[in-house]
Design a protein around this motif. Structure first.
Motif, PDB file in Angstrom:
ATOM      1  N   VAL A 197       0.930  -1.138  -0.141  1.00 12.48           N
ATOM      2  CA  VAL A 197       0.015   0.112  -0.065  1.00 12.48           C
ATOM      3  C   VAL A 197       0.799   1.216   0.020  1.00 12.48           C
ATOM      4  N   CYS A 198       1.654   1.599   0.841  1.00 12.17           N
ATOM      5  CA  CYS A 198       3.157   2.610   1.116  1.00 12.17           C
ATOM      6  C   CYS A 198       2.814   3.474  -0.143  1.00 12.17           C
ATOM      7  N   PRO A 199       4.190   2.412  -1.090  1.00 13.19           N
ATOM      8  CA  PRO A 199       4.520   3.514  -2.695  1.00 13.19           C
ATOM      9  C   PRO A 199       3.762   3.571  -3.635  1.00 13.19           C
ATOM     10  N   GLU A 200       2.369   2.242  -2.934  1.00 11.87           N
ATOM     11  CA  GLU A 200       1.136   2.468  -4.523  1.00 11.87           C
ATOM     12  C   GLU A 200       0.972   4.151  -4.405  1.00 11.87           C
ATOM     13  N   ALA A 201       1.260   4.238  -6.313  1.00  8.63           N
ATOM     14  CA  ALA A 201       1.222   5.247  -6.953  1.00  8.63           C
ATOM     15  C   ALA A 201      -0.651   6.074  -6.630  1.00  8.63           C
ATOM     16  N   ASP A 202      -1.276   4.990  -6.069  1.00 12.02           N
ATOM     17  CA  ASP A 202      -2.873   4.507  -5.791  1.00 12.02           C
ATOM     18  C   ASP A 202      -3.011   4.007  -4.537  1.00 12.02           C
ATOM     19  N   PRO A 203      -2.972   4.451  -3.184  1.00 11.74           N
ATOM     20  CA  PRO A 203      -2.990   3.393  -2.175  1.00 11.74           C
ATOM     21  C   PRO A 203      -4.198   3.380  -3.067  1.00 11.74           C
ATOM     22  N   ALA A 204      -4.973   4.276  -2.485  1.00 10.12           N
ATOM     23  CA  ALA A 204      -6.443   4.004  -2.257  1.00 10.12           C
ATOM     24  C   ALA A 204      -6.749   2.661  -2.973  1.00 10.12           C
ATOM     25  N   GLY A 205      -6.222   2.895  -4.040  1.00  5.03           N
ATOM     26  CA  GLY A 205      -6.632   1.394  -5.627  1.00  5.03           C
ATOM     27  C   GLY A 205      -6.495   0.605  -4.683  1.00  5.03           C
ATOM     28  N   ALA A 206      -5.528   0.112  -4.581  1.00  8.21           N
ATOM     29  CA  ALA A 206      -4.690  -0.225  -3.626  1.00  8.21           C
ATOM     30  C   ALA A 206      -5.413  -1.259  -2.664  1.00  8.21           C
ATOM     31  N   ALA A 207      -5.664   0.132  -1.630  1.00 11.27           N
ATOM     32  CA  ALA A 207      -6.581  -0.883  -0.653  1.00 11.27           C
ATOM     33  C   ALA A 207      -8.436  -1.897  -1.607  1.00 11.27           C
ATOM     34  N   ARG A 208      -8.356  -0.739  -1.914  1.00 13.28           N
ATOM     35  CA  ARG A 208      -9.925  -1.670  -2.454  1.00 13.28           C
ATOM     36  C   ARG A 208      -9.610  -3.222  -3.388  1.00 13.28           C
ATOM     37  N   ARG A 209      -8.157  -3.107  -4.201  1.00 17.48           N
ATOM     38  CA  ARG A 209      -8.254  -4.605  -4.675  1.00 17.48           C
ATOM     39  C   ARG A 209      -7.449  -5.449  -3.582  1.00 17.48           C
ATOM     40  N   LEU A 210      -6.851  -5.044  -2.730  1.00 17.43           N
ATOM     41  CA  LEU A 210      -6.544  -5.492  -1.440  1.00 17.43           C
ATOM     42  C   LEU A 210      -8.058  -6.247  -1.160  1.00 17.43           C
ATOM     43  N   ARG A 211      -9.071  -5.508  -0.305  1.00 20.43           N
ATOM     44  CA  ARG A 211     -10.056  -6.116   0.425  1.00 20.43           C
ATOM     45  C   ARG A 211     -10.757  -7.174  -0.749  1.00 20.43           C
ATOM     46  N   GLU A 212     -10.834  -6.754  -1.988  1.00 23.10           N
ATOM     47  CA  GLU A 212     -11.343  -7.953  -2.965  1.00 23.10           C
ATOM     48  C   GLU A 212     -10.372  -8.659  -2.737  1.00 23.10           C
ATOM     49  N   GLU A 213      -9.179  -9.055  -2.833  1.00 18.09           N
ATOM     50  CA  GLU A 213      -8.787 -10.168  -2.437  1.00 18.09           C
ATOM     51  C   GLU A 213      -8.645 -10.928  -0.870  1.00 18.09           C
ATOM     52  N   ILE A 214      -9.040 -10.354  -0.150  1.00 21.03           N
ATOM     53  CA  ILE A 214      -8.876 -10.215   1.070  1.00 21.03           C
ATOM     54  C   ILE A 214     -10.805 -11.719   0.818  1.00 21.03           C
ATOM     55  N   VAL A 215     -11.681 -11.091   0.690  1.00 23.57           N
ATOM     56  CA  VAL A 215     -12.230 -11.670   0.149  1.00 23.57           C
ATOM     57  C   VAL A 215     -12.677 -13.038  -0.731  1.00 23.57           C
ATOM     58  N   ARG A 216     -12.672 -12.820  -1.644  1.00 23.48           N
ATOM     59  CA  ARG A 216     -11.551 -14.319  -2.553  1.00 23.48           C
ATOM     60  C   ARG A 216     -11.746 -15.376  -1.633  1.00 23.48           C
ATOM     61  N   GLY A 217     -10.285 -15.301  -0.575  1.00 23.54           N
ATOM     62  CA  GLY A 217      -9.479 -15.919  -0.023  1.00 23.54           C
ATOM     63  C   GLY A 217      -9.950 -16.209   0.895  1.00 23.54           C
ATOM     64  N   ARG A 218     -11.005 -15.737   2.017  1.00 25.28           N
ATOM     65  CA  ARG A 218     -11.990 -16.183   2.566  1.00 25.28           C
ATOM     66  C   ARG A 218     -13.122 -16.875   1.943  1.00 25.28           C
ATOM     67  N   LEU A 219     -13.556 -16.951   1.136  1.00 27.15           N
ATOM     68  CA  LEU A 219     -14.690 -17.671   0.444  1.00 27.15           C
ATOM     69  C   LEU A 219     -13.891 -18.976  -0.128  1.00 27.15           C
ATOM     70  N   ALA A 220     -12.884 -19.063  -0.529  1.00 24.55           N
ATOM     71  CA  ALA A 220     -12.175 -20.522  -1.191  1.00 24.55           C
ATOM     72  C   ALA A 220     -11.858 -20.815   0.310  1.00 24.55           C
ATOM     73  N   GLN A 221     -11.506 -20.393   1.366  1.00 22.59           N
ATOM     74  CA  GLN A 221     -11.480 -21.036   2.872  1.00 22.59           C
ATOM     75  C   GLN A 221     -12.262 -21.288   3.557  1.00 22.59           C
ATOM     76  N   VAL A 222     -13.991 -21.214   2.928  1.00 22.66           N
ATOM     77  CA  VAL A 222     -15.400 -21.842   3.192  1.00 22.66           C
ATOM     78  C   VAL A 222     -15.191 -22.659   2.596  1.00 22.66           C
ATOM     79  N   ALA A 223     -15.054 -22.539   1.343  1.00 23.48           N
ATOM     80  CA  ALA A 223     -15.255 -23.711   0.005  1.00 23.48           C
ATOM     81  C   ALA A 223     -14.422 -25.121   0.203  1.00 23.48           C
TER      82      ALA A 223
END
Length: 224
Positions: A197-223
Motif C-alpha cells: 500500500v504505502c509506495p503505491e501511486a494509488d494507495p486507495a486503489g491498492a486498498a480496494r483491490r486488497l479487500r477484494e482479494e481478502i474476500v476471495r481468499g475467505r470464500l476459498a477457505q469456506v469452500a
C-alpha cells in the motif's frame, strides 16, 4: 469508548515508503477505501517525532471512528497519544508489564513466529494479549531481520490455535496483492500490509483491490 478492533485490512505505516506523500495523507486515503486498522511504525523516528506522527494519523482517521490506531513498540507514545493500543515484538517489553501500563481497555498485539511463541502467548493470563501477528508469512524486504518465513500452511496451523485460545490472529510479512487471497485463506482474522500500500501511486486503489482479494481468499477457505 474505544472502537472494536477490526483487523481485516491492517496497515502498518512506513514513512520512507510513503514519500513524497505524508503518512497521514496515505492513511486518509486508504481508510476511506477499506483499511480497517492502522499501526504507526517508524523505526527511525525519535520518540517525540513518533508521538507527532501518531497524532497526525489519529487526525487522519477522525472521520472513521471504527478504525483503531495502535503504536508499534513505543508504549510511552501510545499512552501519551491516547492511542487505541500498542503492538510489541518478542524482544520488546514483557507483555504482562505492557498490559499493566496501558490499562485494560487498550488493544495489545504481540508478534509470534513459532508454535512455541504462540504457546507462550496463550499461557498468559486471560486479557493480557488480544492479537497475535503471525510473522513473517513470506520473506519481506521491509523487515529483513524478521526471521524465516512461516509459509501459508504453518500460518494456518497457528491461526487455528490462536483462535481456539481466544486470540485474534493476523498474517504479516511479504503479503502482496498477488498473495493476499492466499494469506486470507489461512483462516486469519486479517492481513497486515506495508509495501502493498504505502509506495503505491494509488494507495486507495491498492486498498480496494486488497479487500477484494481478502474476500476471495475467505470464500476459498469456506469452500474447502
Amino acid at each position: 469508548m474505544r472502537p472494536p478492533f477490526d483487523p481485516t485490512l491492517y496497515l502498518v505505516t512506513d514513512t520512507g515508503l510513503c514519500r513524497p506523500r505524508s503518512v497521514a495523507d496515505v492513511v486518509r486515503a486508504v481508510v476511506a477505501a477499506g483499511v480497517t486498522a492502522v499501526q504507526v511504525r517508524d523505526k527511525h523516528a525519535s520518540r517525540r517525532e513518533l508521538l507527532a506522527l501518531t497524532r497526525t494519523v489519529q487526525a487522519a482517521v477522525v472521520d472513521h471512528p471504527g478504525v483503531a490506531v495502535v503504536v508499534n513498540d513505543a508504549v510511552d507514545v501510545a499512552v501519551l497519544a491516547d492511542a487505541d493500543g500498542v503492538h510489541v515484538g518478542q524482544d520488546d517489553l514483557p507483555v504482562e508489564e505492557v498490559r499493566a501500563l496501558i490499562g485494560a481497555d487498550r488493544h495489545l498485539g504481540l508478534s509470534v513466529s513459532s508454535a512455541a511463541e504462540l504457546d507462550a502467548a496463550l499461557a498468559l493470563p486471560p486479557g493480557t494479549v488480544d492479537l497475535v501477528g503471525l510473522s513473517p508469512v513470506w520473506e519481506t524486504p521491509v523487515k529483513p531481520d524478521a526471521g524465516p518465513a512461516l509459509g501459508p500452511a504453518r500460518a494456518a496451523t497457528l491461526a487455528t490455535a490462536a483462535r481456539a485460545g481466544g486470540l485474534i490472529a493476523v498474517a504479516i510479512g511479504g503479503i502482496t496483492l498477488d498473495r493476499a487471497a492466499e494469506a486470507a485463506a489461512t483462516g486469519v482474522d486479517g492481513i497486515c500490509v506495508v509495501a502493498a500500500v504505502c509506495p503505491e501511486a494509488d494507495p486507495a486503489g491498492a486498498a480496494r483491490r486488497l479487500r477484494e482479494e481478502i474476500v476471495r481468499g475467505r470464500l476459498a477457505q469456506v469452500a474447502r
